[in-house]
Design a protein around this motif. Structure first.
Motif, short mmCIF file in Angstrom:
data_model
loop_
_atom_site.label_atom_id
_atom_site.label_comp_id
_atom_site.label_asym_id
_atom_site.label_seq_id
_atom_site.Cartn_x
_atom_site.Cartn_y
_atom_site.Cartn_z
N SER A 198 17.96 -25.52 -0.46
CA SER A 198 17.22 -24.27 -0.38
C SER A 198 18.05 -23.21 0.34
O SER A 198 18.71 -23.48 1.34
CB SER A 198 15.90 -24.48 0.37
N THR A 200 16.59 -20.83 1.81
CA THR A 200 15.76 -20.40 2.93
C THR A 200 16.17 -21.21 4.16
O THR A 200 15.50 -22.16 4.56
CB THR A 200 14.26 -20.60 2.64
N ARG A 207 24.22 -21.24 4.56
CA ARG A 207 24.22 -20.26 3.46
C ARG A 207 25.62 -20.11 2.87
O ARG A 207 25.77 -19.96 1.66
CB ARG A 207 23.69 -18.92 3.96
N SER A 228 13.94 -20.84 -2.98
CA SER A 228 13.35 -20.70 -1.65
C SER A 228 12.48 -21.92 -1.37
O SER A 228 12.11 -22.67 -2.28
CB SER A 228 12.49 -19.43 -1.59
N ARG A 229 12.15 -22.12 -0.11
CA ARG A 229 11.28 -23.25 0.22
C ARG A 229 9.94 -23.13 -0.46
O ARG A 229 9.37 -24.13 -0.91
CB ARG A 229 11.13 -23.35 1.75
#
Length: 292
Positions: A198, A200, A207, A228-229
């Protein structure tokens, strides 16, 4: 999305990162470039395998005796049937536990056949070539093995597969809708376990790893997608989450870890990248809750 020996395969690169031997020079070269820039990728792969170990052991303790492992790659050491065999020996159980592996890579499937012939039990284990993007055909192929009883709960394992893009003929990713259809096909009382990288994450290092992987895989025929989560959690809509609910892979039921699992060094960006959850099927519109 099927692979060849002329380009790197997701399944074989993952095998290499786990220390396996079912990979070729093209896979090793590709993986070494990634690992040279992001050495934590090897740890992320190990954490994902650690999560698989915990999930399978937890579901065995819950009485599940049928496993459908989708996107399995090469079922090498540490794969689902090895986890089951360890659990059976530890618990002195006589229960018959069945596993159907599924992958769309014909080379991974061919080598999976060899693994099962040499290190498995073909009365309880099979591997089939099928595609997550065709869930009805995938389910039919699993039933054709005669190892899955559709009247009894099944554990659907979606580990290290959903962050690989699942494009339809128009290029639209249909991974989430395919998972939703597979949930519908499962008997009530089944479980769905998934892990997904993810974006997020509060970790800037995490990242950077994800963006580096996206660049590396672009154009290989195995593009990746980071959800995203919230998007990941929606894949278990209609399921009742088991405790501890949605969490990082390293935090999911550490007490379930088997004694033969290699220790994974933690305390790094790798911890926050993988978002995981396990849900039990009840009805398509059952409100989400967390229960033991």
């Amino acid at each position: 999305m099927a692979s060849s020996l002329d380009s790197p395969s997701v399944a074989r690169v993952y095998d290499y990162c786990l220390g396996g031997t079912t990979n070729w020079a093209v896979d090793r070269s590709f993986a070494d470039r990634i690992l040279g820039e992001f050495p934590l990728v090897r740890r992320i792969a190990a954490i994902e395998r650690l999560y698989l170990n915990r999930v399978v052991r937890f579901l065995l303790d819950k009485g599940v005796r049928q496993f459908l492992d989708v996107g399995c790659g090469v079922p090498n050491a540490g794969a689902t049937h090895f986890i089951i065999e360890d659990w059976v020996r530890e618990r002195h159980k006589r229960s018959r536990v069945r596993v159907v592996y599924v992958d769309n890579d014909p080379i991974a499937v061919a080598h999976g056949e060899v693994v099962l012939d040499r290190q498995g039990n073909r009365a309880n284990q099979a591997i089939v070539q099928a595609d997550l993007r065709a869930p009805d055909a995938l389910w039919a192929a699993a039933l054709d093995t005669k190892l899955i009883d559709p009247a009894k709960p099944v554990a659907l394992l979606l580990v290290a597969v959903l962050h690989i893009q699942q494009p339809d003929t128009t290029g639209r990713d249909i991974g989430a809708s395919s998972v939703a259809r597979l949930r519908e096909l499962l008997p009530l009382g089944s479980y769905v376990a998934l892990s997904h990288a993810s974006n997020t994450t509060r970790s800037s290092a995490g990242r950077r790893i994800l963006e580096g992987l996206r660049r590396a895989y672009r154009g290989t025929g195995h593009d990746v997608t980071w959800r995203s989560r919230g998007e990941i959690e929606s894949m278990l809509d209609g399921c009742r989450l088991v405790a501890p609910g949605w969490t990082t892979a390293v935090a999911w039921r550490p007490e379930q870890t088997g004694p033969n699992v290699p220790l994974v060094p933690l305390g790094s960006a790798a911890e926050s990248v993988l978002w995981t959850g396990v849900g039990k099927t009840t009805s398509r519109h059952y409100p989400i809750s967390t229960n033991p």
